[in-house]
Design a protein around this motif. Structure first.
Motif, short mmCIF file in Angstrom:
data_model
loop_
_atom_site.label_atom_id
_atom_site.label_comp_id
_atom_site.label_asym_id
_atom_site.label_seq_id
_atom_site.Cartn_x
_atom_site.Cartn_y
_atom_site.Cartn_z
N TYR A 111 0.87 -1.14 -0.01
CA TYR A 111 0.13 0.14 0.09
C TYR A 111 0.86 1.31 0.00
O TYR A 111 0.69 2.58 -0.60
N PHE A 112 1.92 1.15 0.63
CA PHE A 112 2.83 2.35 0.58
C PHE A 112 3.21 2.68 -0.65
O PHE A 112 3.11 3.95 -1.09
N TRP A 113 3.86 1.65 -1.55
CA TRP A 113 4.03 2.09 -2.78
C TRP A 113 3.12 2.34 -3.87
O TRP A 113 3.19 3.03 -4.59
N ALA A 114 2.01 1.84 -3.53
CA ALA A 114 0.86 2.28 -4.36
C ALA A 114 0.43 3.62 -4.07
O ALA A 114 0.05 4.03 -5.06
N MET A 115 0.43 3.95 -2.90
CA MET A 115 0.20 5.43 -2.57
C MET A 115 1.10 6.32 -3.24
O MET A 115 0.89 7.37 -3.72
N ILE A 117 2.87 5.92 -5.74
CA ILE A 117 2.84 5.90 -7.21
C ILE A 117 1.53 6.69 -7.52
O ILE A 117 1.61 7.59 -8.54
N SER A 118 0.41 6.64 -6.71
CA SER A 118 -0.71 7.47 -6.97
C SER A 118 -0.30 8.88 -6.86
O SER A 118 -0.97 9.60 -7.52
N ALA A 133 -1.63 2.69 -14.11
CA ALA A 133 -2.21 3.80 -13.38
C ALA A 133 -3.68 3.81 -12.87
O ALA A 133 -4.05 3.82 -11.77
N MET A 134 -4.40 2.94 -13.84
CA MET A 134 -5.70 2.60 -13.49
C MET A 134 -5.90 1.76 -12.42
O MET A 134 -6.77 1.69 -11.37
N LEU A 135 -4.94 0.46 -12.41
CA LEU A 135 -4.96 -0.41 -11.34
C LEU A 135 -4.75 0.20 -9.92
O LEU A 135 -5.25 -0.04 -8.94
N VAL A 136 -3.63 0.90 -10.09
CA VAL A 136 -3.11 1.61 -8.76
C VAL A 136 -4.21 2.80 -8.21
O VAL A 136 -4.66 2.72 -7.00
N GLY A 137 -5.05 3.30 -9.28
CA GLY A 137 -6.04 4.15 -8.76
C GLY A 137 -7.23 3.33 -8.04
O GLY A 137 -7.72 3.76 -7.06
N GLN A 138 -7.38 2.18 -8.45
CA GLN A 138 -8.39 1.28 -7.99
C GLN A 138 -7.92 0.73 -6.59
O GLN A 138 -8.87 0.51 -5.62
N ILE A 139 -6.83 0.62 -6.65
CA ILE A 139 -6.35 -0.05 -5.17
C ILE A 139 -6.24 0.97 -4.21
O ILE A 139 -6.77 0.66 -3.05
#
Length: 180
Positions: A111-115, A117-118, A133-139
């Motif tokens: 979640y840290f890395w997803a945030m 990147i987001s 990008a869409m996947l990161v946004g959905q996560i």
């Protein structure tokens, strides 16, 4: 960083697969796009181990317990291999603590890395239509929504990523000594 290159290699390989399994778990929890090419890659990489587990372990609501059990099993394997390589002994309670805490530590890391990147994507390419990008946004969307219920935006400035990063960092500090 690591004194033993073999230990580092085992950790990297095991933690990479753990990351993929946890990503599958998160993708299912957030109901991310199943037909996204990245989601399809994650499903293909984890299905050989998850599909047999699903026959034994049923899902609980939206929680895919087979993925969760596989994540714990991969972390337990990592702990066991590191303990074996280092030649130390660990009690069964120690294995349980390192397995559970390590799995949640790596989930927080995901979640840290997803945030991160987001946040970077919101500056560089807001509204990007790239599958990643869409996947990161959905996560990350459920985290943002939960935080925005508590902390409203201030004049168009969204402070929720700061508080999410602080919460993740705080929890990682607690779990850090038990992660491998």
């Amino acid at each position: 960083m690591y004194s033993d290159p073999f230990t580092m290699l085992v950790k990297v390989i095991c933690n990479l697969y753990l990351f993929i399994v946890l990503l599958r778990l998160v993708l299912q929890l957030t109901r991310a796009d199943f037909y996204n090419p990245i989601s399809q890659g994650v499903v293909r990489a984890t299905s050989p181990l998850i599909l047999p587990l699903r026959k034994i372990i049923p899902a609980i609501g939206r929680l895919d317990t087979a993925s969760l059990v596989l994540a714990f099993a991969v972390q337990l394997l990592t702990v066991a291999l590191v303990v074996l390589i280092k030649g130390v002994s660990l009690s069964p309670a120690g294995y349980a603590i390192y397995t559970i805490a390590g799995t949640f530590y790596h989930l927080l890391d995901l979640y840290f890395w997803a945030m991160l990147i987001s946040v970077i994507l919101s500056w560089v390419a807001p509204g990007a239509s790239h599958p990643g990008a869409m996947l990161v946004g959905q996560i990350t969307a459920p985290l943002y929504r939960a935080c925005q219920r508590v902390i409203p935006t201030l004049g168009g400035l969204d402070l929720s990523p700061i508080f999410i990063f602080l919460t993740i960092s705080f929890l990682k500090q607690i779990l850090g000594p038990y992660s491998l």
